[in-house]
Structure formats: structure tokens, C-alpha cells
Design an enzyme around this catalytic site. Structure first.
Site, PDB file in Angstrom:
ATOM      1  N   ARG A 190       0.836  -1.215   0.000  1.00 51.10           N
ATOM      2  CA  ARG A 190       0.000   0.000   0.000  1.00 51.10           C
ATOM      3  C   ARG A 190       0.871   1.265   0.000  1.00 51.10           C
ATOM      4  O   ARG A 190       0.392   2.351  -0.294  1.00 51.10           O
ATOM      5  CB  ARG A 190      -0.991   0.004   1.168  1.00 51.10           C
ATOM      6  CG  ARG A 190      -1.835   1.278   1.248  1.00 51.10           C
ATOM      7  CD  ARG A 190      -3.206   1.082   1.895  1.00 51.10           C
ATOM      8  NE  ARG A 190      -3.137   0.389   3.152  1.00 51.10           N
ATOM      9  CZ  ARG A 190      -2.673   0.922   4.299  1.00 51.10           C
ATOM     10  NH1 ARG A 190      -2.247   2.157   4.320  1.00 51.10           N
ATOM     11  NH2 ARG A 190      -2.658   0.209   5.387  1.00 51.10           N
ATOM     12  N   TYR A 193     -13.554  17.264 -16.621  1.00 49.63           N
ATOM     13  CA  TYR A 193     -14.039  15.878 -16.612  1.00 49.63           C
ATOM     14  C   TYR A 193     -15.213  15.722 -15.632  1.00 49.63           C
ATOM     15  O   TYR A 193     -15.117  16.147 -14.469  1.00 49.63           O
ATOM     16  CB  TYR A 193     -12.862  14.992 -16.205  1.00 49.63           C
ATOM     17  CG  TYR A 193     -13.170  13.521 -16.158  1.00 49.63           C
ATOM     18  CD1 TYR A 193     -13.557  12.825 -17.298  1.00 49.63           C
ATOM     19  CD2 TYR A 193     -13.046  12.821 -14.965  1.00 49.63           C
ATOM     20  CE1 TYR A 193     -13.825  11.477 -17.241  1.00 49.63           C
ATOM     21  CE2 TYR A 193     -13.308  11.464 -14.909  1.00 49.63           C
ATOM     22  CZ  TYR A 193     -13.706  10.799 -16.051  1.00 49.63           C
ATOM     23  OH  TYR A 193     -13.967   9.457 -15.995  1.00 49.63           O
ATOM     24  N   ASP A 209      -4.940  18.524 -14.788  1.00 52.60           N
ATOM     25  CA  ASP A 209      -5.169  17.204 -15.376  1.00 52.60           C
ATOM     26  C   ASP A 209      -4.546  17.247 -16.773  1.00 52.60           C
ATOM     27  O   ASP A 209      -5.014  17.978 -17.643  1.00 52.60           O
ATOM     28  CB  ASP A 209      -6.681  16.947 -15.432  1.00 52.60           C
ATOM     29  CG  ASP A 209      -7.029  15.553 -15.932  1.00 52.60           C
ATOM     30  OD1 ASP A 209      -6.270  15.013 -16.758  1.00 52.60           O
ATOM     31  OD2 ASP A 209      -8.080  15.019 -15.520  1.00 52.60           O
ATOM     32  N   LYS A 265      -5.838   6.250 -19.940  1.00 52.33           N
ATOM     33  CA  LYS A 265      -5.990   6.772 -21.301  1.00 52.33           C
ATOM     34  C   LYS A 265      -4.694   6.511 -22.085  1.00 52.33           C
ATOM     35  O   LYS A 265      -4.303   5.383 -22.220  1.00 52.33           O
ATOM     36  CB  LYS A 265      -6.362   8.255 -21.245  1.00 52.33           C
ATOM     37  CG  LYS A 265      -7.506   8.553 -20.254  1.00 52.33           C
ATOM     38  CD  LYS A 265      -8.846   7.969 -20.690  1.00 52.33           C
ATOM     39  CE  LYS A 265      -9.857   7.833 -19.547  1.00 52.33           C
ATOM     40  NZ  LYS A 265     -10.204   9.064 -18.844  1.00 52.33           N
TER      41      LYS A 265
HETATM   42  C1  PLP Z   1     -10.923   9.324 -17.596  1.00 49.68           C
HETATM   43  C2  PLP Z   1     -10.519  10.621 -17.056  1.00 49.68           C
HETATM   44  C3  PLP Z   1     -10.238  10.786 -15.709  1.00 49.68           C
HETATM   45  C4  PLP Z   1     -10.468   9.711 -14.694  1.00 49.68           C
HETATM   46  O1  PLP Z   1      -9.605   8.662 -14.838  1.00 49.68           O
HETATM   47  P1  PLP Z   1      -9.951   7.146 -14.413  1.00 49.68           P
HETATM   48  O2  PLP Z   1      -8.666   6.464 -14.640  1.00 49.68           O
HETATM   49  O3  PLP Z   1     -11.056   6.698 -15.308  1.00 49.68           O
HETATM   50  O4  PLP Z   1     -10.373   7.194 -12.991  1.00 49.68           O
HETATM   51  C5  PLP Z   1      -9.781  12.017 -15.286  1.00 49.68           C
HETATM   52  N1  PLP Z   1      -9.619  13.032 -16.141  1.00 49.68           N
HETATM   53  C6  PLP Z   1      -9.914  12.923 -17.445  1.00 49.68           C
HETATM   54  C7  PLP Z   1      -9.721  14.092 -18.326  1.00 49.68           C
HETATM   55  C8  PLP Z   1     -10.372  11.720 -17.934  1.00 49.68           C
HETATM   56  O5  PLP Z   1     -10.709  11.603 -19.227  1.00 49.68           O
END
Ligand code: PLP
Length: 401
Positions: free
Chosen positions: A59, A112, A184, A209
Site C-alpha cells: 500500500r 471531466y 489534469d 488513457k
Molecule cells: C478518464 C478521465 C479521468 C479519470 O480517470 P480514471 O482512470 O477513469 O479514474 C480524469 N480526467 C480525465 C480528463 C479523464 O478523461
């Protein structure tokens, strides 16, 4: 290897891989163990005192996960990184680390969806309020900042409307006001945008992604100065426990090796398709930051070295019901692009915003965010671009003009 400066592709391929540590194994083993044992009281005690630096419990730190963390930190030009079990775990843990009851956040309207929900309806339970702005000017941001503003949370570009924020201006203002900036960077990836170099404090990623890139992993990461990452590690990372597991880390390492190759291909394909759509008589508008017609094209050229495969567009229409009918016809006619959420994988996807309308109306979050329900988002994959264009062309020809 660790101390020599290489180009990004070489770092993606080799950085933090030390086969000598693992009997010469060219790819690292999956350390599928929950804990690490020590031979003496003294060594055990020394390790416990520096719990972020030592292997104690998975963890906290795990050798397979650590390779991902080192690679991602290197790519984002940051000192340190921690990986999480999802992008949302990384985002929520990072935001929570810098908050106390009564604090205030400034963020962007079209971020998001789940992040928007976390800021707009989860945090108010703890008396933390967020002001959402368009992000289009520094004056607007200046007006939104309050005495108790602790975080500026950005997403540039946003991933349905593809609007940018001026990162260097924001970083400068935030520094003066001693506010932590978080961005992000999932859309651009470190291959196309390096916000830490511009002065942003922390980067969060959904590694599900492009970083992993094969639609087989859910993962997240936060990157920044060592002090910040240690602060996150000691509080929300360890306490909320949203860690990345070793097998997923191993897949993420595998994905990262080809990041530059994939991003070049996504960019080439997306730009060609965006141009094709922009010139199509049945298309109203294309939202892709690297198209000269994008209202923030100059800023995009300054901040981004390129663009990824995700963008949105709208069909021409006369009235609302007509538009939904057209969207349905279009997406149901596609053969290569499949309907799905998410993006950043090898495969081409289409996501019509209208699919999440309730009773023919925008849902609560869509309404609050001011998102057009007629946006159609494409995640352009790695397929041959001619095939993708033909697919779009035949589907558009099914739509009545
Ligand atoms: C998919 C996404 C997230 C969240 O990510 P997960 O891995 O699905 O929890 C955050 N920000 C953006 C821009 C995203 O497209």
C-alpha cells in the site's frame, strides 16, 4: 542510465528499468507480494522511519509500481510521482491533501464530469466550495480568487469542449497568491505538454488513457516536487489506499514504452480527420486545439507540442429532435468507430453526448456544466487514417442533410 539525459523516446523505452536488479530479466517482474520482511530489528526499524523510501508494504511502495512512478516522473520532468488505482483516486487524493474545512477552490466549468461532481457536490459536504470559471482570461480568474482559495484546479484542454487555459499566466498569479495549482494533463500527455516546466505545481493523470494506451488498465498518477508528493503520500495516498496494483503497473510500464510512437500516430490521424470533418458540408463545427480555426490556436501552439486523438464536433441542424435523430443515424452507421466511454486506447471510439441525456433533455450535471448535448466526441485510434475517413464519410452520407 538514471543520470544521463536522453530524449523522450529513449526514456520511455528504458528509463528506470535496471535489469541487473532482477537477475537480468529484460522486463521487470511483477512483485505480487503484500509485504517485505527484514532480517534484523535495526534494519526493520530504520525502514519504518523512512516509509516512503523503503519497501515495507505494497500500500506504500512496491518495486513494480515504483518503475512506473519513476518513468512517469521523468516524462513529466518532475522530481517525484505516485501511482494510484485510477485517475479519480489520484485526482481526489491530491485535491484532498491540500484542503481543510472552509477552504475554497477555483476550477473550470467543462472539466471531466466526475471531477466536476467531486468538486461541486462531494466537497460541499465538508464545507469546501468551488467557483467554476470558463478559464478564458486571467482577469476572470483574479476575480474568482478569494482569501480562502487554496487550490486552482485546471484541465487544459478540457476533454469535451477542448478549451485551453493560459498556464504560464495562471501559474504566475497562483505563485503570488500562494495557491497550489493542479492540472489534469491526461489529454496532452507528457509527450505534448509539460505543465511543471511552465510553473504548475502538480500534474494528475488518468493513466487509463494514453499512458497505458491499450484499454486494458485503469490507473492514475500525480507528479510534482518531492515535498508535495511526500505530503500526498503520508496523508491521502496511504490513508485512502487507492493504490495501483503490481499487475496493472506492469501493463502500464509496457504501454509507456511505445507512448511517443502512439502519440505521433494519434496526432497525425486526428489532425487529418479534424480537417476532413471541418470541410464536410454536414458538419457545423470541429473542436480541435491544433486546427487553425480553433479560437485559441495561438495559445495551443505555444503550450502544446502536438495534439492527441481526442476531439469533438457537431452536425449541422435545424431543430433539436432533428439533431438527435441525425446523431443516432450517424453513430449507428459507423463500422470502425465503436460506441464507448473513455479514450486514449489503440481503438477508435465515438461518444455522442446525447447518449447520456435523460428523457431527451440534458442531465443535471450536463446542465450545470453548460455542455452542449449535441457534441459528438471521437477518440481517434491507431488504425489506417484512410479507413477511418472512409468510415466517417459513409456514416455522414447516411445522415439526411
Ligand atoms: C478518464 C478521465 C479521468 C479519470 O480517470 P480514471 O482512470 O477513469 O479514474 C480524469 N480526467 C480525465 C480528463 C479523464 O478523461
Amino acid at each position: 542510465m538514471q543520470n544521463i539525459k536522453f530524449h523522450t523516446q529513449t526514456d520511455c523505452t528504458h528509463y528506470a528499468d535496471v535489469p541487473e536488479r532482477f537477475l537480468g530479466a529484460v522486463t521487470p517482474p511483477i512483485f505480487q507480494n503484500s509485504l517485505f520482511v527484514y532480517p534484523t530489528f535495526e534494519k526493520f526499524s530504520r525502514a519504518l522511519k523512512k516509509n516512503m523510501q523503503n519497501y515495507i508494504y505494497t500500500r506504500g511502495k512496491n518495486p513494480t509500481v515504483e518503475i512506473c512512478e519513476q518513468k512517469i516522473a521523468r516524462l513529466e520532468k518532475g522530481e517525484s510521482a505516485k501511482c494510484f488505482g485510477s485517475g479519480m483516486a489520484a485526482i481526489t487524493s491530491t485535491i484532498l491533501t491540500f484542503l481543510r474545512t472552509g477552504d475554497h477552490i477555483v476550477s473550470i466549468k467543462n472539466i471531466y464530469g466526475p471531477t466536476y461532481k467531486f468538486l461541486s457536490s462531494f466537497l460541499p459536504r465538508f464545507n469546501v466550495e468551488t467557483s467554476f470559471i470558463s478559464g478564458s482570461s486571467i482577469e476572470e480568474l483574479r476575480r474568482a480568487i478569494k482569501q480562502n482559495t487554496k487550490i486552482i484546479y485546471l484541465e487544459s484542454p478540457t476533454t469535451f469542449t477542448f478549451q485551453l487555459q493560459n498556464l504560464s499566466e495562471i501559474a504566475e498569479l497562483a505563485k503570488q497568491k500562494k495557491i497550489v495549482t493542479i492540472i489534469d494533463n491526461s489529454w496532452a500527455t507528457p509527450y505534448f505538454q509539460n505543465p511543471l516546466e511552465i510553473g504548475i505545481n502538480l500534474i494528475v493523470h488518468s493513466c487509463s488513457k494514453y499512458l497505458a494506451g491499450h484499454s486494458d488498465v485503469v490507473a492514475g498518477a500525480v507528479i510534482g516536487k518531492r515535498d508535495y508528493i511526500e505530503q500526498i503520500f503520508q496523508s491521502e495516498f496511504s490513508l485512502l489506499g487507492g493504490i495501483l496494483h503490481p499487475f496493472e503497473a506492469w501493463l502500464l510500464i509496457r504501454g509507456l514504452r511505445t507512448l511517443p510512437l502512439r502519440m505521433e500516430r494519434h496526432f497525425n490521424n486526428a489532425l487529418k480527420i479534424a480537417k476532413f470533418l471541418e470541410n464536410h458540408p454536414k458538419v457545423l463545427k470541429v473542436n480541435y486545439p491544433l486546427l487553425p480555426s480553433h479560437p485559441q490556436y495561438q495559445l495551443a501552439k505555444k503550450q502544446l507540442k502536438g495534439g492527441s486523438g481526442l476531439f469533438s464536433f457537431e452536425l449541422k441542424t435545424d431543430n433539436i429532435t432533428d439533431n438527435i435523430k441525425k446523431i443516432k443515424k450517424f453513430v449507428n452507421s459507423l463500422r470502425i468507430f465503436r460506441l464507448g466511454v473513455s479514450w486514449g486506447g489503440y481503438e477508435s471510439l465515438v461518444h455522442p453526448r446525447a447518449a447520456s441525456m435523460e428523457n431527451g433533455k440534458p442531465n443535471k450535471i450536463q446542465k450545470a456544466m453548460g455542455l452542449s448535448p449535441y457534441l459528438i466526441r471521437l477518440s481517434v485510434g491507431l488504425e489506417d487514417v484512410e479507413d477511418l475517413i472512409s468510415d466517417l464519410e459513409q456514416a455522414l452520407s447516411q445522415v439526411n442533410s
